[in-house]
Design a protein around this motif. Structure first.
Motif, PDB file in Angstrom:
ATOM      1  N   LEU A  33       0.345  -1.332  -0.012  1.00  0.00           N
ATOM      2  CA  LEU A  33      -0.432  -0.358  -0.055  1.00  0.00           C
ATOM      3  C   LEU A  33       1.039   1.432  -0.294  1.00  0.00           C
ATOM      4  O   LEU A  33       0.408   1.976  -0.741  1.00  0.00           O
ATOM      5  N   LEU A  34       1.525   1.469   0.611  1.00  0.00           N
ATOM      6  CA  LEU A  34       3.183   2.319   1.090  1.00  0.00           C
ATOM      7  C   LEU A  34       3.718   2.831  -0.619  1.00  0.00           C
ATOM      8  O   LEU A  34       3.140   3.775  -1.018  1.00  0.00           O
ATOM      9  N   PHE A  35       3.949   1.141  -1.147  1.00  0.00           N
ATOM     10  CA  PHE A  35       5.045   1.527  -2.518  1.00  0.00           C
ATOM     11  C   PHE A  35       3.646   2.360  -3.300  1.00  0.00           C
ATOM     12  O   PHE A  35       4.145   2.613  -4.801  1.00  0.00           O
ATOM     13  N   ARG A  36       2.548   1.637  -3.313  1.00  0.00           N
ATOM     14  CA  ARG A  36       1.256   2.346  -4.412  1.00  0.00           C
ATOM     15  C   ARG A  36       1.108   3.466  -4.240  1.00  0.00           C
ATOM     16  O   ARG A  36       0.594   4.197  -5.042  1.00  0.00           O
ATOM     17  N   ILE A  37       0.644   3.920  -3.033  1.00  0.00           N
ATOM     18  CA  ILE A  37       0.736   5.568  -2.842  1.00  0.00           C
ATOM     19  C   ILE A  37       1.825   5.690  -3.596  1.00  0.00           C
ATOM     20  O   ILE A  37       1.994   7.303  -4.228  1.00  0.00           O
ATOM     21  N   ILE A  38       3.132   6.157  -3.006  1.00  0.00           N
ATOM     22  CA  ILE A  38       4.537   6.700  -3.412  1.00  0.00           C
ATOM     23  C   ILE A  38       4.013   6.597  -5.120  1.00  0.00           C
ATOM     24  O   ILE A  38       4.479   7.964  -5.406  1.00  0.00           O
ATOM     25  N   GLY A  39       3.978   5.304  -5.821  1.00  0.00           N
ATOM     26  CA  GLY A  39       4.137   5.698  -7.180  1.00  0.00           C
ATOM     27  C   GLY A  39       2.825   6.022  -7.039  1.00  0.00           C
ATOM     28  O   GLY A  39       3.417   7.006  -8.441  1.00  0.00           O
ATOM     29  N   ASP A  40       2.223   6.743  -6.756  1.00  0.00           N
ATOM     30  CA  ASP A  40       0.943   7.813  -7.763  1.00  0.00           C
ATOM     31  C   ASP A  40       0.684   8.968  -7.267  1.00  0.00           C
ATOM     32  O   ASP A  40       0.913   9.567  -8.044  1.00  0.00           O
ATOM     33  N   ILE A  41       1.610   9.661  -6.204  1.00  0.00           N
ATOM     34  CA  ILE A  41       2.206  10.385  -5.732  1.00  0.00           C
ATOM     35  C   ILE A  41       2.903  10.640  -6.793  1.00  0.00           C
ATOM     36  O   ILE A  41       2.656  12.305  -7.550  1.00  0.00           O
ATOM     37  N   PHE A  42       4.020  10.015  -7.895  1.00  0.00           N
ATOM     38  CA  PHE A  42       5.543  10.493  -8.167  1.00  0.00           C
ATOM     39  C   PHE A  42       4.026  10.269  -9.882  1.00  0.00           C
ATOM     40  O   PHE A  42       5.042  11.281 -11.023  1.00  0.00           O
ATOM     41  N   SER A  43       3.846   9.987  -9.900  1.00  0.00           N
ATOM     42  CA  SER A  43       3.076   9.750 -11.079  1.00  0.00           C
ATOM     43  C   SER A  43       2.453  10.820 -11.451  1.00  0.00           C
ATOM     44  O   SER A  43       1.512  10.694 -12.750  1.00  0.00           O
ATOM     45  N   ASP A  44       1.758  11.210 -10.916  1.00  0.00           N
ATOM     46  CA  ASP A  44       0.525  12.249 -10.765  1.00  0.00           C
ATOM     47  C   ASP A  44       0.822  13.587 -11.502  1.00  0.00           C
ATOM     48  O   ASP A  44       1.836  14.057 -11.352  1.00  0.00           O
ATOM     49  N   ASP A  45       0.404  13.801 -12.328  1.00  0.00           N
ATOM     50  CA  ASP A  45       0.985  15.144 -13.811  1.00  0.00           C
ATOM     51  C   ASP A  45       0.532  15.931 -13.038  1.00  0.00           C
ATOM     52  O   ASP A  45       0.981  17.211 -13.279  1.00  0.00           O
ATOM     53  N   GLU A  46      -0.672  16.246 -12.853  1.00  0.00           N
ATOM     54  CA  GLU A  46      -1.582  17.327 -12.396  1.00  0.00           C
ATOM     55  C   GLU A  46      -1.213  17.711 -10.782  1.00  0.00           C
ATOM     56  O   GLU A  46      -0.873  18.686 -10.576  1.00  0.00           O
ATOM     57  N   LEU A  47      -0.113  16.610  -9.869  1.00  0.00           N
ATOM     58  CA  LEU A  47       0.637  17.131  -9.211  1.00  0.00           C
ATOM     59  C   LEU A  47       1.941  18.144  -9.272  1.00  0.00           C
ATOM     60  O   LEU A  47       2.488  17.487  -9.456  1.00  0.00           O
ATOM     61  N   GLY A  48       2.086  19.336  -8.495  1.00  0.00           N
ATOM     62  CA  GLY A  48       3.216  19.921  -8.836  1.00  0.00           C
ATOM     63  C   GLY A  48       4.299  19.203  -7.850  1.00  0.00           C
ATOM     64  O   GLY A  48       4.456  18.631  -7.378  1.00  0.00           O
ATOM     65  N   GLY A  49       5.348  20.466  -8.510  1.00  0.00           N
ATOM     66  CA  GLY A  49       6.607  19.688  -7.138  1.00  0.00           C
ATOM     67  C   GLY A  49       7.241  20.184  -5.894  1.00  0.00           C
ATOM     68  O   GLY A  49       7.289  18.575  -4.865  1.00  0.00           O
TER      69      GLY A  49
END
Length: 138
Positions: A33-49
Protein backbone atom coordinates in the motif's frame (compact mmCIF):
# COMPACT_ATOMS: atom_id res chain seq x y z
CA UNK A 1 22.50 -27.68 21.90
CA UNK A 2 20.63 -29.87 19.46
CA UNK A 3 17.94 -30.60 22.08
CA UNK A 4 17.30 -26.89 22.69
CA UNK A 5 16.52 -26.31 19.01
CA UNK A 6 14.02 -29.13 19.00
CA UNK A 7 12.31 -27.86 22.12
CA UNK A 8 12.07 -24.39 20.59
CA UNK A 9 10.19 -25.84 17.65
CA UNK A 10 7.93 -27.79 19.98
CA UNK A 11 7.33 -24.81 22.29
CA UNK A 12 5.96 -22.63 19.47
CA UNK A 13 2.18 -23.28 19.50
CA UNK A 14 0.11 -23.50 16.35
CA UNK A 15 -1.91 -20.37 17.11
CA UNK A 16 1.29 -18.38 17.59
CA UNK A 17 2.42 -19.58 14.19
CA UNK A 18 -0.85 -18.39 12.62
CA UNK A 19 -0.53 -15.06 14.46
CA UNK A 20 3.03 -14.64 13.14
CA UNK A 21 1.91 -15.45 9.60
CA UNK A 22 -0.92 -12.89 9.91
CA UNK A 23 1.52 -10.22 11.12
CA UNK A 24 3.89 -10.95 8.22
CA UNK A 25 0.99 -10.80 5.76
CA UNK A 26 -0.19 -7.45 7.17
CA UNK A 27 3.38 -6.11 7.11
CA UNK A 28 3.77 -7.04 3.43
CA UNK A 29 0.31 -5.61 2.67
CA UNK A 30 1.28 -2.36 4.40
CA UNK A 31 4.41 -1.98 2.28
CA UNK A 32 2.49 -2.75 -0.90
CA UNK A 33 0.00 0.00 0.00
CA UNK A 34 2.81 2.40 0.86
CA UNK A 35 4.62 1.76 -2.45
CA UNK A 36 1.35 2.08 -4.37
CA UNK A 37 0.69 5.48 -2.79
CA UNK A 38 4.23 6.71 -3.37
CA UNK A 39 3.99 5.52 -6.99
CA UNK A 40 0.70 7.41 -7.38
CA UNK A 41 2.23 10.56 -5.92
CA UNK A 42 5.11 10.55 -8.40
CA UNK A 43 3.05 9.55 -11.43
CA UNK A 44 0.41 12.25 -10.95
CA UNK A 45 1.03 14.89 -13.62
CA UNK A 46 -1.41 17.37 -12.09
CA UNK A 47 0.43 17.49 -8.75
CA UNK A 48 3.28 20.00 -8.63
CA UNK A 49 6.77 19.47 -7.27
CA UNK A 50 6.04 20.95 -3.85
CA UNK A 51 2.87 18.91 -3.59
CA UNK A 52 4.75 15.72 -4.40
CA UNK A 53 7.47 16.60 -1.89
CA UNK A 54 4.91 17.41 0.80
CA UNK A 55 2.86 14.25 0.34
CA UNK A 56 6.01 12.10 0.19
CA UNK A 57 7.39 13.64 3.41
CA UNK A 58 4.00 13.23 5.11
CA UNK A 59 3.70 9.59 4.06
CA UNK A 60 7.28 8.75 5.07
CA UNK A 61 7.57 10.74 8.32
CA UNK A 62 4.10 9.84 9.66
CA UNK A 63 3.37 6.63 7.77
CA UNK A 64 0.03 5.53 9.23
CA UNK A 65 -1.49 8.98 9.43
CA UNK A 66 -0.01 10.01 6.08
CA UNK A 67 -1.33 6.98 4.22
CA UNK A 68 -4.81 7.25 5.72
CA UNK A 69 -5.05 10.99 5.04
CA UNK A 70 -3.81 10.43 1.47
CA UNK A 71 -6.41 7.71 0.90
CA UNK A 72 -9.17 9.93 2.28
CA UNK A 73 -8.09 13.04 0.36
CA UNK A 74 -7.01 11.52 -2.95
CA UNK A 75 -8.15 7.89 -2.85
CA UNK A 76 -11.00 8.24 -5.35
CA UNK A 77 -8.83 10.05 -7.87
CA UNK A 78 -6.14 7.35 -7.54
CA UNK A 79 -8.38 4.91 -9.40
CA UNK A 80 -9.36 7.51 -11.98
CA UNK A 81 -5.72 8.37 -12.66
CA UNK A 82 -4.82 4.70 -12.98
CA UNK A 83 -7.72 4.12 -15.38
CA UNK A 84 -6.64 7.14 -17.44
CA UNK A 85 -3.06 5.78 -17.62
CA UNK A 86 -4.28 2.33 -18.68
CA UNK A 87 -6.53 3.80 -21.39
CA UNK A 88 -3.71 6.02 -22.66
CA UNK A 89 -1.30 3.06 -22.82
CA UNK A 90 -3.92 0.94 -24.59
CA UNK A 91 -4.59 3.68 -27.14
CA UNK A 92 -0.86 4.10 -27.76
CA UNK A 93 -0.54 0.35 -28.28
CA UNK A 94 -3.51 0.27 -30.68
CA UNK A 95 -2.17 3.23 -32.64
CA UNK A 96 1.24 1.53 -32.87
CA UNK A 97 -0.37 -1.67 -34.15
CA UNK A 98 -2.44 0.26 -36.72
CA UNK A 99 0.61 2.22 -37.86
CA UNK A 100 2.76 -0.89 -38.12
CA UNK A 101 0.08 -2.89 -39.94
CA UNK A 102 -0.66 -0.11 -42.42
CA UNK A 103 2.92 0.56 -43.49
CA UNK A 104 3.00 -2.56 -45.65
CA UNK A 105 6.69 -3.11 -44.98
CA UNK A 106 6.33 -6.83 -44.33
CA UNK A 107 8.22 -9.56 -46.16
CA UNK A 108 5.07 -10.91 -47.82
CA UNK A 109 4.26 -7.51 -49.36
CA UNK A 110 7.83 -7.08 -50.56
CA UNK A 111 7.89 -10.57 -52.11
CA UNK A 112 4.54 -9.92 -53.82
CA UNK A 113 5.91 -6.67 -55.26
CA UNK A 114 9.03 -8.45 -56.51
CA UNK A 115 6.95 -11.22 -58.11
CA UNK A 116 4.84 -8.61 -59.86
CA UNK A 117 7.96 -6.88 -61.19
CA UNK A 118 9.28 -10.23 -62.45
CA UNK A 119 5.93 -11.07 -64.11
CA UNK A 120 5.86 -7.71 -65.89
CA UNK A 121 9.40 -8.29 -67.10
CA UNK A 122 10.88 -5.33 -65.22
CA UNK A 123 13.48 -7.55 -63.56
CA UNK A 124 15.15 -10.77 -64.65
CA UNK A 125 14.96 -14.13 -62.92
CA UNK A 126 18.47 -13.65 -61.48
CA UNK A 127 17.60 -10.19 -60.13
CA UNK A 128 14.39 -11.61 -58.66
CA UNK A 129 16.30 -14.42 -56.91
CA UNK A 130 18.88 -11.99 -55.57
CA UNK A 131 16.23 -9.54 -54.28
CA UNK A 132 14.19 -12.41 -52.81
CA UNK A 133 17.22 -13.70 -50.92
CA UNK A 134 17.88 -10.20 -49.60
CA UNK A 135 14.25 -9.80 -48.42
CA UNK A 136 14.21 -13.22 -46.74
CA UNK A 137 17.54 -12.53 -45.03
CA UNK A 138 16.15 -9.49 -43.20
Amino acid sequence: MKDSMVTLAVDYPLLNMFWTMLMIFLWVLWFMLLFRIIGDIFSDDELGGWGKAGWTAFVILLPFLGVFVYLIARGRSMGERELKRVRKNEEQFRSYVRETASTGGGQADELARLAELKDRGAITEAEFAQAKAKVLAT
